[in-house]
Scaffold this motif. Structure first.
Motif, PDB file in Angstrom:
ATOM      1  N   THR A 122     -12.607  -0.366   3.469  1.00 53.78           N
ATOM      2  CA  THR A 122     -11.811  -1.497   3.959  1.00 53.78           C
ATOM      3  C   THR A 122     -11.422  -2.405   2.800  1.00 53.78           C
ATOM      4  N   LEU A 153       0.830  -1.211   0.000  1.00 53.44           N
ATOM      5  CA  LEU A 153       0.000   0.000   0.000  1.00 53.44           C
ATOM      6  C   LEU A 153       0.861   1.255   0.000  1.00 53.44           C
ATOM      7  N   ILE A 182       1.057   6.557   6.480  1.00 52.80           N
ATOM      8  CA  ILE A 182       1.060   5.106   6.270  1.00 52.80           C
ATOM      9  C   ILE A 182       2.488   4.618   6.435  1.00 52.80           C
ATOM     10  N   ALA A 234      -7.873  -3.861   6.309  1.00 48.74           N
ATOM     11  CA  ALA A 234      -7.175  -2.584   6.424  1.00 48.74           C
ATOM     12  C   ALA A 234      -8.203  -1.471   6.232  1.00 48.74           C
ATOM     13  N   GLN A 257      -4.937  -1.083  10.695  1.00 47.69           N
ATOM     14  CA  GLN A 257      -5.336  -2.482  10.600  1.00 47.69           C
ATOM     15  C   GLN A 257      -6.441  -2.762  11.615  1.00 47.69           C
ATOM     16  N   ALA A 311      -4.023   4.831   7.169  1.00 49.32           N
ATOM     17  CA  ALA A 311      -4.396   3.409   7.094  1.00 49.32           C
ATOM     18  C   ALA A 311      -4.172   2.766   8.462  1.00 49.32           C
ATOM     19  N   ILE A 347      -8.708   2.178   5.328  1.00 53.49           N
ATOM     20  CA  ILE A 347      -8.017   3.284   4.657  1.00 53.49           C
ATOM     21  C   ILE A 347      -8.937   4.495   4.677  1.00 53.49           C
TER      22      ILE A 347
END
Length: 1017
Positions: A649, A509, A535, A580, A575, A573, A582
Motif C-alpha cells: 500500500t 502511477l 491500472i 492505494a 483504491q 491497483a 498495488i
C-alpha cells in the motif's frame, strides 16, 4: 658504479640459470642411466643370441640391431628371400624403403623378421613390449599369430589404437622366429617399427611397464589436483590475480591432459593417428601460450609482442587442423622454432624482473628454463635421437613451486586487502564528515538566495512585471531542487542508521508503470512471459518519492521475472480508503510456507535448485523498509509451483495537504502560449528559419517550461504533453532532435523511441531521454529502445546544452553528408561518358553541323547543371531537375540512336519542389543498366502525375529487369559500393525529407519501374 653493479647481477643471474640447467640435465642423464637396458646382445643379420643371458633376472632387453625386412610383402612362415629381403637397423623408419613409382612417403606395408636364440634356463613366460606403435602391427611367433594392434592386413585401414602394448608368450623351443606384419596408411612422414622392441621375462616386463604407467598416472593426478584448486580460487576470487590463476589453470590442464595421452598412453582417444598428432601439437602450443600469458598477467607486463605471439598461435592452431598431413612434419618443425623463440622471449622478459628481486621472479625464471629444457628433450625424443623412459619430475616440481608462489602472492594480497580495507573505512568516515560539513556550508548561502528571491516576490510583487515574477518563482523552485540535492548528500551519512529522507510528490502511477514495463523488457528476453497491466489512466495520483517507488516496483517485477520462466505477470491497483493497494502477481515457481514467513528478512533465500538464480536476498527487505517509510505495508501469498502475489500500500495524493511551495502545474508556472498540443505554430514559425528544431515531450508543464527556457534561445523549440501528440508533430514537421521524458502515461518514452526508430535511424533523428534515475536498468532500456543519449533529471544546464549541441551537430553533419554525397555522385562523371560524347560531337562535325551545335549546347547544359551550386541545396524546383535529365537523355539518344526511345508524360500542373539529383540518376540507371543491356535497346518513360495527396514520379523502362534480392541490395548502404550508391543515396534522402523511400518494381526480362512520391507541402 651503477653500471658495474648491473653487470655483476646479470652475471650472477646467468650463473644461476646455467647451474640450474646443468642440474636438470644431470638428473635426466642419471634417470636414463638407471633405466638403461643392457647393451648386449645386439641383433645381427636377423639373429639375436640370448643363450648366455639370464632371462630370469629383473632386467629387460632391447632387440635393437639388424633385422630382416621385406617391403610390400606379408610373410608368415620364417623364410628369407634374398631378392625381396633387406637388412635394416631397428628402430627403423621405412620412408626410404617403401617408396616406389606408384607412391611416395612412408605409406606402405612390409614384414620384419628376427630369430631369437633362447637360453636353456629361462622363465616359462616371456614377453615382447612395443614402445610406440604408430601404425598397425600383427605379431607372429614361429608362424602363428599371437597378437595384433589394429588391422595391418586390411587395405587403407585406420588406426584405432596407438601407444605401447605387450605380447606375452611361452616358448617351446630354444629359438623363436619373431615375425611382424606392419602397415601404415595414414602418416606420410613416418612408418615401420620406429621405436625399440623390448624383450624379457613377463614378470620383469610387467614391473617395468607398471612402474612408468603408475608414475605417469600419479603425475597426472597431481596436475589435475592443482587444476581443481586453481579453478576454485578463480571461481571464488576476484581482481587481477583471477586472470593470472585462470592462465595457470589452463596451462596445468593442458599439460595434465597431454601427459595422459602421450608416452605410455593412459587414455586412448577414439581418433585416427593423424588427428592424434594434430591434437598433441595443439595442446603443446596451448601450454606455451597459457604460460606466456600467465607470466604477462602475473607481472602485469605491457609488450606488443604478446599480441603477435597470440596471433601466431592462432594461425598455427588453424594450420594444424586444416593442413594436409603430408605437410605436418614441416609444420611441426616450424612450431618447434616458434616455441624456442617464445622461450627466449620469456627469458628476456623475466631477466630484468628477477634482477629487481620481485616476489617469486627467480622461481618463474627457473620454471621457464625447465620448460625450455623439456622442449629440447622432447624434440630429441620425437626424432628418435635419444632413448629415454618417462621422466616428468623437473617440470612437475617447478609447477608445484609456482603454486606455492601464487599462494604466497594470494596471502600477500589478502593481507594487503585488510590494510586497504582499514584505510578505506577511515577514508569513508572522513568522506562522510566532509559531505556533511560541505552540505551544511552550502545550505546556508543557498537558503539565503532563496529567501531573498521570495522576499522580493512578497514585497515588490506589485511593481514586478509578470515575466520577472515568473523567473523569480522559477529561481526559488530551482533553489528548492538544489536543496533536495544537498539533502541527498546528507542522507549518505544516514544510510548506515537506516534514516532515509523521502522526496514525496504527486505521482501518476499509470505513467510510472508504463515506463517500468519498457525498462524491464530486456529481463524477459528468451522467456515466454506476458505482462498484464490493469491500472486505469484515471487512477488517483500517489503521494510518494518517485525514485523510491520506482525502486520498489522494479524490485518486485524483477523478482517475478527471475522466478517465472513462462506464464503471466499481472500488475493491478485498487483504491482502499486513503491508500492505494498495488498488487504484483506471477505464475512462477512460488515459495514454501517457511520461506513466505521470513522472505522480507535480509539475506533470506529458498534453498531449491530452481531458485539458484543469483542474488543475495536483500531486494524484498529494501522494498519493505521503503514502503514502511511511505506509511504503507507489504505482504505476500504464495504456493509452490503456483506462483506468488505481493500486495503493498502507498498513500493517495489527495489525502495530504501541501503548502504553496509544493503546488505544481499552471498555478505556479503558467504554460506559455508557445506550448501547443498540436505543435502547429512552433513548426510553422521554423519552416523558413535556418535554426535547428527540437521537439520537447513531457507530461509535466514545469519541466517543459524549464527546458524551453534553456533551449529556445539557440533553437526552434516545439513541445508536446504526450507521446501520441509527439508522433503527430513528427508527421507534420521535421525535427533535428527529440527530447523526451521516460515516465509518461499511455505511451512511455521507451515506447515512443521504439516507434520513431521504425521510421528514422539513430543518425536521421537523434533522441535524448530524460530519466529520473541513473540505474543500469534505466539506461540499458533507453539504449535498447533506440535512444542516442540520456540525461538525469533535474538536468544541469551546461550538461544539457552540451548533449543537445552534440546530437544536433550530428544530425546536421549527416544531412550535409547526404547532400554532398549526392552532388559528389553527380560530379563523378565517368571518363568514358565524356570521351564517347566528345567522339559523337566530332563525328557529327563531318556529317551534320547543326546537330553537332545542338549536341554541344546540351552537353554544356549537362555539365553546367551537374556541377551547379544548387545541387547542395535541400530542395529545388522539379523543372530544374528535368532540365538536367533532358540534357542527359538528348546526349544518350544522339549516341545510341534508335536503340533508345524516350517518352515524357508530365502533367501540366507540375509546380513542386524535389530533392536535387534525384530524377536524373534514376533515369541514368534505367538507360545504362536497363534498356541498353538489350541488343535492340528499349524505351524509357518519365511520368509525373498529380494525385490527391501527392505527386508521383515514375521512371519506367522495358529493359532487362532485376530479381527481388537485387532490388533490396540496391537500396541498402552495405551494398552500395559502386553503381548502386546513387539509388541508396536517393532512397535515404527521400526517407528523411518525405518519410518514404523509393518504390522499385522489377521483373527479370520485363523491365523496371521506380516510383517517387512527393507529398503536397
Amino acid at each position: 658504479m651503477l653500471q658495474k653493479t648491473e653487470q655483476i647481477s646479470k652475471t650472477r643471474l646467468f650463473l644461476i640459470m646455467s647451474l640450474f640447467a646443468l642440474l636438470l640435465m644431470l638428473f635426466r642423464i642419471s634417470w636414463i642411466h638407471v633405466h638403461q637396458a643392457p647393451k648386449e646382445p645386439v641383433a645381427e643379420n636377423g639373429v639375436i643370441n640370448f643363450q648366455d643371458v639370464n632371462l630370469t633376472a629383473e632386467e629387460t632387453y632391447l632387440l635393437d640391431g639388424t633385422w630382416n625386412f621385406s617391403p610390400h610383402l606379408f610373410i608368415q612362415a620364417p623364410s628369407i628371400n634374398s631378392e625381396t629381403t633387406k637388412a635394416v637397423q631397428l628402430p627403423h623408419n621405412w620412408i626410404n624403403d617403401v617408396n616406389s613409382d606408384e607412391q611416395s612417403g612412408a605409406y606402405g606395408f612390409g614384414t620384419y623378421q628376427l630369430k631369437i636364440l633362447l637360453p636353456k634356463n629361462r622363465p616359462e613366460l616371456l614377453s615382447f613390449r612395443f614402445s610406440e606403435v604408430l601404425s598397425s602391427v600383427a605379431v607372429y611367433i614361429d608362424g602363428k599369430l599371437v597378437s595384433q594392434m589394429n588391422q595391418p592386413h586390411v587395405k587403407n585401414s585406420m588406426t584405432e589404437k596407438y601407444g605401447t602394448f605387450s605380447v606375452p608368450f611361452s616358448p617351446d623351443q630354444d629359438e623363436v622366429e619373431l615375425t611382424l606384419h606392419v602397415s601404415n596408411h595414414e602418416l606420410p612422414f613416418i612408418g615401420g617399427i620406429t621405436d625399440s622392441v623390448w624383450f624379457g621375462s613377463t614378470n620383469a616386463m610387467q614391473k617395468e611397464t607398471s612402474l612408468f604407467s603408475v608414475l605417469q598416472m600419479i603425475v597426472s593426478v597431481i596436475y589435475f589436483l592443482h587444476v581443481i584448486y586453481v579453478f576454485s580460487l578463480v571461481y571464488f576470487g576476484k581482481g587481477q590475480h583471477k586472470k593470472t590463476l585462470l592462465y595457470f589453470g589452463f596451462m596445468l590442464a593442458t599439460v595434465g591432459f597431454t601427459n595422459l595421452i602421450d608416452d605410455n598412453v593412459i587414455i586412448h582417444l577414439p581418433i585416427p593417428i593423424e588427428w592424434y598428432y594434430r591434437l598433441l601439437y595443439l595442446f603443446f602450443l596451448t601450454t606455451l601460450i597459457s604460460m606466456l600469458y600467465f607470466i604477462k598477467s602475473l607481472y602485469i607486463l605491457r609488450d606488443r609482442f604478446f599480441a603477435y605471439f597470440l596471433l601466431i598461435y592462432g594461425l598455427f592452431s588453424i594450420a594444424f587442423i586444416i593442413v594436409p598431413i603430408s605437410l605436418f612434419h614441416t609444420l611441426a618443425w616450424l612450431a618447434n622454432i616458434f616455441v624456442i623463440i617464445a622461450v627466449i622471449f620469456m627469458l628476456k622478459l623475466m631477466a630484468p624482473i628477477t634482477q629487481r628481486r620481485d616476489q617469486g621472479s627467480i622461481i618463474i625464471l627457473l620454471f621457464i628454463v625447465s620448460y625450455g629444457i623439456n622442449v629440447v628433450w622432447g624434440m630429441l625424443l620425437n626424432d628418435n635421437l635419444i632413448e629415454m623412459p618417462y621422466y616428468p619430475f623437473d617440470f612437475l616440481l617447478m609447477n608445484i613451486l609456482i603454486a606455492f608462489v601464487l599462494l604466497q602472492r594470494y596471502a600477500h594480497l589478502l593481507n594487503l586487502n585488510k590494510q586497504q580495507t582499514k584505510a578505506l573505512q577511515t577514508a569513508n568516515k572522513q568522506k562522510d564528515v566532509f559531505l556533511m560539513n560541505t552540505s551544511h556550508e552550502l545550505r546556508n548561502p543557498l537558503h539565503a538566495m532563496m529567501n531573498i528571491g521570495q522576499s522580493i516576490l512578497d514585497k515588490d510583487s506589485a511593481t514586478l512585471s509578470s515575466n520577472n515574477k515568473y523567473h523569480l518563482k522559477l529561481l526559488v523552485r530551482v533553489g528548492q531542487q538544489m536543496s533536495y540535492m544537498l539533502h541527498d548528500l546528507v542522507d549518505l551519512t544516514r544510510l548506515k542508521d537506516e534514516r532515509i529522507t523521502l522526496k514525496r510528490k504527486e505521482i501518476d502511477l499509470h505513467a510510472i508503470i508504463s515506463g517500468l514495463i519498457d525498462m524491464i523488457a530486456f529481463l524477459i528476453e528468451g522467456k515466454k512471459i506476458q505482462i498484464n497491466v490493469y491500472i486505469s489512466p484515471s487512477f488517483p495520483k500517489l503521494y510518494a518519492d518517485e525514485n523510491r517507488l520506482l525502486q520498489i516496483l522494479f524490485n518486485l517485477l524483477h523478482n517475478a521475472v527471475k522466478f517465472t520462466n513462462e506464464g503471466e505477470i499481472t500488475i493491478e491497483a485498487k483504491q482502499k480508503g486513503k491508500m492505494a493497494m498495488i498488487q504484483v502477481k506471477d505464475t512462477g515457481i512460488g515459495m514454501s510456507e517457511q520461506t513466505t514467513e521470513k522472505v522480507f528478512q535480509p539475506y533470506v533465500q529458498e534453498n531449491r535448485p530452481e531458485t539458484n538464480n543469483g542474488g543475495i536476498g536483500i531486494g524484498l527487505s529494501i522494498c519493505k523498509k521503503l514502503i514502511e517509510l511511505h506509511g504503507g505495508t507489504i505482504r505476500v501469498t504464495s504456493k509452490l509451483y503456483k506462483g506468488s502475489t505481493f500486495f503493498f500500500t502507498i498513500p493517495i495524493a489527495h489525502t495530504f495537504d501541501k503548502d504553496d511551495h509544493e503546488t505544481v502545474g499552471e498555478t505556479l508556472y503558467p504554460a506559455p502560449s508557445v506550448i501547443q498540443s498540436d505543435c502547429g505554430s512552433a513548426i510553422a514559425s521554423s519552416i523558413d528559419n535556418e535554426r535547428q528544431r527540437i521537439l520537447l515531450i513531457d507530461d509535466d508543464s514545469v519541466n517543459l517550461k524549464v527546458l524551453y527556457n534553456i533551449l529556445s534561445t539557440d533553437y526552434e523549440v516545439a513541445t508536446a504533453y504526450s507521446g501520441e501528440t509527439a508522433l503527430q508533430c513528427i508527421e507534420i514537421g521535421k525535427f533535428d532532435l527529440i527530447i523526451c521524458d521516460v515516465m509518461m502515461p499511455n505511451m512511455s518514452g521507451y515506447e515512443l523511441t521504439q516507434t520513431v526508430r521504425q521510421r528514422y535511424s539513430l543518425s536521421e533523428l537523434p533522441i535524448l531521454l530524460l530519466t529520473a534515475r541513473q540505474q543500469f536498468e534505466d539506461i540499458y532500456a533507453g539504449f535498447l529502445a533506440g535512444a542516442n543519449d540520456y540525461i538525469a533529471k533535474p538536468a544541469q544546464i551546461l550538461e544539457l546544452r552540451a548533449r543537445v549541441r552534440a546530437l544536433t551537430e550530428l544530425k546536421k553533419s549527416i544531412n550535409d553528408q547526404l547532400k554532398t554525397e549526392a552532388a559528389w555522385l553527380q560530379a563523378q562523371i565517368q571518363p568514358h561518358f565524356l570521351f564517347n560524347t566528345l567522339n559523337t560531337i566530332a563525328s557529327l562535325g563531318s556529317i551534320d553541323t547543326s546537330r553537332m551545335v545542338t549536341l554541344l549546347h546540351e552537353f554544356g547544359n549537362y555539365l553546367r547543371l551537374s556541377f551547379g551550386i544548387h545541387n547542395t541545396q535541400t530542395l529545388i524546383h522539379v523543372e530544374d531537375e528535368l532540365k538536367l535529365t533532358r540534357s542527359y537523355l538528348y546526349i544518350e539518344q544522339e549516341r545510341f540512336g534508335d536503340r533508345l526511345k524516350i517518352e515524357w508524360e508530365i502533367t501540366e500542373d507540375s509546380n513542386f519542389q524535389i530533392l536535387p539529383l534525384s530524377i536524373q540518376p534514376i533515369v541514368e540507371n534505367a538507360v545504362k543498366h536497363g534498356v541498353l543491356q538489350r541488343i535492340d535497346g528499349g524505351k524509357v518513360i518519365i511520368r509525373i502525375t498529380k494525385l490527391e495527396t501527392h505527386y508521383e514520379i515514375a521512371i519506367i523502362d522495358d529493359g532487362v529487369g532485376m530479381k527481388e534480392d537485387k532490388v533490396e541490395s540496391l537500396l541498402e548502404d552495405s551494398s552500395s559500393k559502386s553503381k548502386g550508391i546513387g539509388l541508396a543515396n536517393t532512397n535515404r534522402r527521400f526517407k528523411q525529407m518525405f518519410g518514404k523511400g523509393l518504390i522499385i518494381i522489377s521483373e527479370p526480362d520485363e523491365g523496371t519501374t521506380v516510383i517517387m512520391e512527393i507529398p503536397f507541402s
